[in-house]
Design an enzyme around this catalytic site. Structure first.
Site, mmCIF file in Angstrom:
data_model
loop_
_atom_site.group_PDB
_atom_site.id
_atom_site.type_symbol
_atom_site.label_atom_id
_atom_site.label_comp_id
_atom_site.label_asym_id
_atom_site.label_seq_id
_atom_site.Cartn_x
_atom_site.Cartn_y
_atom_site.Cartn_z
ATOM 1 C CG ASP A 1 24.660 16.720 14.298
ATOM 2 O OD1 ASP A 1 24.169 17.394 15.214
ATOM 3 O OD2 ASP A 1 25.858 16.401 14.241
ATOM 4 C CG ASP B 1 34.442 3.876 14.357
ATOM 5 O OD1 ASP B 1 35.610 4.293 14.255
ATOM 6 O OD2 ASP B 1 33.707 3.672 13.389
#
Lengths: 268, 855
Positions: free
Chosen positions: B322, B466
């Site tokens: 990223d 998550d």
């Protein structure tokens, strides 16, 4: 007594060195150990501190079976019994050619000579005889293999060893002998050694011992200095490997005794 | 000429006196003084007075820091004025204390107390041993077996379970609500305690259940009493504080009960075998998302992921960068892994993964944080579960850290006391698995692509993407599984501020999920899944209750407010049994994964920092920013992180002031209720210990590291240039280097060339290297001709080994509540001393205007 023959299809594999080192290490593991040299080179006593070749030994029995040859065995401080080949004469020479040929013929005719001989040796506890041999094939190595409960094949990571190994292996299979293959003098720096080990692992499978003994320049140095390598260089990798191998052998011996006791119990 | 004549006369007198006293005439004043008081010993005997005098002199000299022949003036001066010397630190260096256990432990509080009590302890211990050796031993293991046999026998009787549960509920209600006189309540406490202490010794799950049931009974009894008897307040102010405390307690009850349900039956799942035919194995994409971590951190993970055992054509590794770094792109091409990057960087890690999902096609996706190094067996361990059950959407494995986290480093508890994460990965996830509620934890997990696409990829609404993702999967009726087998390991956060930052993110994220996607409100979850999820979320709301508990004794000690409408005796009769029994039950359940009282320490440290984020996220879940956990830092100088510890220093000051106020109160205004004052003071003292520990953690221990060194212990072989070999062990690993511990010292120059061989199974890998440093038995090696291929081999021989972390659970130490309590108190005491030291250091630095050392 259990008998372990230490054989190799190529010369200079490190049989005598391993025989001597393992004899000491197995004694440390509380086995009564008899190191036998079934090799006319008559060099085993150099590993236990002698400076001259042995005069008496196995060969004395071949030459005159009636002689009292039991005094031929030596004992070192650590408690190992050594039975050299013997036959050295005063002038530093060995038996003459005729005698040597007669001995070889005698051995060839009596295939179980060494086995019968070792059967007469009585040592206490989980005792073991380690038999050093000349390069296989030879009558002497054949004697040792016949006498053995376990054949330890020492394999140096060399191309020739790979070439000769299949013959020895099929021979041992035909005889129904249990065998363990130990790579000796392995140098991790050598790509050839790594490749040959991979090859051996592929062909031998589980019969190749997980304990490979690394090459160490301290081994010949220790012999030159009359020292036990394992004790003079206890931190070396080679000494660690030999310790591992000795522990494995010790376990094998104990299991062989336990198994023997079991089969005896089963048959009774 | 008078003096001249007097001299020989004086000398004559002196000589005769000396003869009488048995002193040499020229001896010093000390010897004369001694002989005036003590007669000379008969010949052949020891001169005890002289020996003792000499010892005393030596002792005094060493105490006053005087040399052999100092003048009287110096002696006199030293008696009244101490010599200037460097101020020693009061706090013990715990790391050195650990290595000198026994000898140096005396410098620590407990060591000292233990030393005083040693005789009594010895007598009691010997007496106990003598008694216990006469008593017959109880075969606890056999008792446990018999209990198991009974329970499986009862299990076969039809309809018995609901009947038993119903009966138990009735008995429980009766037990909770039956009033007893104070004496009876105490007797009940003793009876229950005896049962608990006996049952503790029986291994197995049913005794645990019994302990939990007893704890529920005692807690329920306490709750009933608390609600019906103690909510009586004299004034409105007292009522406000009283209800605050009550609310905090309600929170702890809920968490306690939910926790019991969550961890009732840890599943202890084992890996399922894979199909024989490797052609039928599915394709797996491995994602390694990274943002700003250096390549040296990421590289081991990538190389290890590449070396996982799986058909080569079915394993694709992708580096999801990223940070769009050219260096990473080059690296990915060199080692032959996929490189994916994106234009915009929305939704951080979740967005990064979702972007990759669109670009790849594997049937399964394994996700690793960029610093989690998987072992070669990761996929073969986890995939069996996924292949055998098509409804199974995700398999999670534990996050294991091979470096100490700030708690462990600053208190030197690494491998001695389970860390914060142990409880979650050792017990809670395994308990969740029983209820089919295993959470996804962002790393070290495999997810099936189809269900993930069905829920729209990784969740992006919250910062804990998550857990939210697995919640969505569960809503759709998918299964998840947890394998408590460490198959990957990584670096723990380096500094306390980083650690706190990470926990803040979790807390904020959980609060966001609680608001946006509350497990109780929407359809799709089973009752127990709801409980597991809500307990995970509620856990992060501990901030406010914890702070209430930390402040509450002050309400009485400062202002005399009675926040608890009961007298001290009945408080003891109800609170103590509840705390004692639930403490024992939790110690039994959590055992080796969380030692008693350590939860209090961990929570106390984080409480202040999680209060605001959770509250804000609860009010407005959209607020707040994602922060990335910093890894691979370096702490060159020991320092106290004042910025982090400031709130605790204040809390600590308030509690210490409360203790002082308590003493004043006891002897002045509240002479009529000393028990109440004392009880509140004990409470405040406990708070001081917790806060001391919290402050102490902020004292960052020195951490010298060149690049990121990873602790690593595997056997290795050194090959010296002269052909000799040395069997040794590795100590740590960093990119391009290896630390080695030698069995004995070795003379070796820097720059000396040698080789090191590591083994993977029965294959040796050889790495040429040079000596970078040699410090006794610690050898630092720098590899030569370093390449990605060699690094891959090294990773395979080390972190990638399937057995790299199998001994994880063996290293855990079982819990001993009393010992643990003592340890926590010690930490608190050391923490207060550290604060004191740091305070004095700061004062010294300001007053003496010494230039601050850089660092």
């Amino acid at each position: 007594m259990k008998t372990i023959a230490i054989v190799s299809p190529v010369g200079g594999a490190g049989r005598s060195m391993l025989t001597a080192a393992l004899a000491g290490l197995l004694t440390e593991r509380r086995h009564a150990v008899l190191a036998v040299e079934c090799d006319p080179r008559n060099v085993l006593t150099f590993y236990c501190g002698q400076r001259v070749p042995a005069r008496q030994g196995l060969v004395s029995h071949v030459l005159s079976p009636t002689d009292d040859w039991s005094e031929a065995a030596l004992q070192t401080d650590d408690g190992v019994l050594w039975l050299p080949w013997g036959g050295a004469r005063g002038d530093g020479r060995g038996p003459d050619a005729d005698t040597a040929a007669a001995i070889a013929t005698g051995l060839h005719l009596q295939a179980t000579w060494l086995r019968d001989l070792l059967a007469r040796v009585d040592l206490a506890g989980h005792s073991v005889a380690l038999v050093d041999t000349p390069t296989w094939p030879s009558v002497h190595a054949a004697q040792a293999i016949t006498a053995a409960d376990l054949v330890m094949v020492v394999v140096p990571p060399e191309p020739l060893a790979c070439a000769t190994l299949p013959r020895l292996r099929s021979e041992l299979k035909a005889l129904g002998k249990q065998a363990v293959y130990v790579a000796n003098a392995v140098s991790p720096a050598s790509q050839l050694h790594t490749d040959i080990l991979a090859l051996l692992r592929g062909s031998l499978g589980a019969e190749l011992s997980a304990y490979r003994v690394h090459a160490d320049s301290g081994i010949p140095e220790a012999l030159a200095r009359d020292e036990s390598f394992v004790h003079s260089a206890p931190h070396s990798q080679a000494a660690h490997d030999m310790h591992g191998l000795a522990t494995w052998l010790s376990n094998w011996i104990r299991q062989a005794y336990a198994g023997g006791a079991q089969t005896a119990g089963g048959s009774a | 000429m008078k003096p001249a004549a007097a001299l020989p006369k004086w000398s004559r007198v002196r000589h005769s006196l000396a003869r009488r006293l048995g002193v040499e005439a020229e001896a010093g004043r000390g010897a004369w003084l001694l002989r005036l008081l003590f007669r000379a010993p008969p010949p052949g005997q020891r001169d005890w007075p002289a020996l003792w005098a000499e010892r005393l002199g030596r002792y005094l000299r060493s105490e006053l820091a005087l040399g052999e022949n100092e003048s009287h003036a110096t002696w006199l001066k030293r008696v009244f004025f101490r010599q200037r010397r460097r101020r020693a630190h009061l706090a013990t260096n715990l790391r050195s204390a650990r290595h000198h256990r026994g000898a140096r432990r005396r410098s620590m509080l407990l060591g000292r107390i233990g030393h005083w009590l040693a005789p009594a302890y010895g007598v009691v211990g010997r007496a106990g041993h003598a008694v216990s050796s006469r008593l017959p031993t109880v075969p606890w293991a056999r008792v446990s077996e018999r209990v198991n046999v009974w329970s499986s026998g009862l299990d076969r009787v039809p309809h018995l379970k609901p009947v038993i549960l119903l009966l138990a509920a009735m008995v429980a209600v009766g037990f909770w609500t039956t009033p007893l006189p104070i004496g009876g309540q105490f007797r009940l406490f003793i009876a229950v305690s005896v049962v608990m202490i006996v049952v503790r010794r029986i291994p197995g799950r049913w005794p645990t259940m019994l302990m939990v049931s007893l704890s529920i009974l005692m807690t329920g009894r306490y709750m009933w009493w608390r609600i019906t008897q103690t909510l009586i307040f004299a004034t409105p102010v007292e009522a406000v504080f009283g209800y605050l405390l009550f609310a905090a307690e309600i929170y702890t009850w809920i968490v306690l009960f939910f926790g019991y349900i969550q961890t009732a039956w840890p599943l202890n799942r084992q890996p399922k075998p894979l199909p024989e035919d490797t052609d039928s194995w599915p394709t797996v994409d491995v994602y390694i998302p990274t943002y700003n971590e250096p390549l040296s951190v990421v590289s081991p993970a990538v190389l290890a992921a590449k070396s996982m055992d799986w058909p080569r054509d079915k394993l694709r590794v992708y580096l999801l960068d990223d940070g769009s770094r050219e260096e990473f792109h080059r690296y990915a091409n060199e080692v032959g892994v996929g490189y994916l990057t994106r234009e915009e960087h929305r939704y951080a890690k979740a967005g990064n993964i979702n972007h990759a999902l669109a670009m790849t096609s594997g049937e399964f996706i394994a996700i690793f944080d960029c610093d989690h190094i998987p072992t070669r067996s990761f996929l073969q361990t986890t995939m069996g579960e996924l292949i055998s059950d098509p409804k199974c959407a995700m398999v999670q494995t534990p996050h294991h850290f091979f470096s100490p986290d700030p708690f462990e480093r600053n208190y030197d508890t690494f491998l001695r006391i389970p860390n914060e994460g142990s409880l979650f990965y050792g017990l809670i996830q395994d308990g969740n698995d029983f209820w089919n509620a295993t959470f996804f934890c962002g790393s070290c997990a495999v997810i099936r692509r189809a269900p993930l696409m069905e829920i729209g990829g990784i969740a992006i609404e919250t910062v804990t993407e998550d857990a939210h993702t697995s919640l969505k999967l569960h809503r759709r009726g998918y299964r998840t599984a947890y394998l408590r087998i460490v198959q990957a390991a990584g670096l723990a956060t380096e500094s306390l501020s980083g650690h706190i930052g990470q926990r803040i993110r979790w807390a904020r994220g959980m609060a966001q999920i609680f608001r946006l996607d509350n497990p109780w409100l929407r359809k799709g979850l089973t009752f127990f899944q709801r409980i597991c999820y809500s307990n995970a979320m509620l856990h992060f709301f501990y901030g406010i209750p914890r702070l209430i508990f930390l402040f509450m004794p002050c309400a009485y000690l400062f202002f005399g407010l009675h926040v608890f409408g009961a007298d001290a005796i009945s408080v003891m009769a109800y609170v103590l049994p509840y705390l004692f029994v639930s403490g024992l039950a939790n110690s039994r359940i959590q055992g080796q994964y969380r030692h008693s009282f350590w939860a209090e320490v961990y929570e106390s440290v984080l409480a202040w920092y999680t209060v605001l984020p959770t509250t804000i996220a609860f009010i407005n879940p959209k607020k707040g920013k994602f922060n990335v956990t910093a890894k691979g830092g370096l702490i060159e100088q020991e320092y106290l992180d004042w910025a982090t510890s400031k709130p605790y220093v204040w809390l600590l000051a308030v509690n210490i002031a409360a203790l002082v106020a308590g003493i004043v109160r006891m002897f002045t205004t509240q002479r009529d209720e000393p028990a109440t004052v004392l009880m509140n003071m004990v409470w405040a003292l406990f708070n001081v210990a917790m806060l001391g520990a919290a402050v102490g953690v902020a004292k960052e221990a020195r951490q010298v590291r060149v690049s990121h060194h990873v602790p690593l212990c595997v056997p290795a072989t050194l090959v010296l240039p002269n052909g000799k070999t040395i069997a040794c062990r590795t100590e740590n690993y960093s990119t391009g280097g290896l630390g080695i511990v030698l069995p004995e010292e070795l003379v070796m120059e820097r720059g000396h060339a040698l080789g090191v061989a590591l083994s993977r199974g029965d294959i040796d890998y050889y790495f040429p290297a040079v000596v970078a440093r040699n410090n006794g038995v610690h050898l630092g090696l720098k590899f030569e001709d370093w390449s990605h291929e060699r690094e891959t081999q090294l990773i395979q021989c080390t972190f990638g080994r399937a057995d790299a972390w199998v001994r994880w659970e063996e290293e855990l130490v079982p819990d001993a509540p009393l010992h643990s309590f003592v340890e926590v108190i010690e930490m608190g005491y050391q923490g207060v001393l550290r604060l004191f030291d740091a305070g004095l250091d700061a004062v010294e630095a300001t007053v003496l205007r010494r230039p601050r050392q850089s660092g």
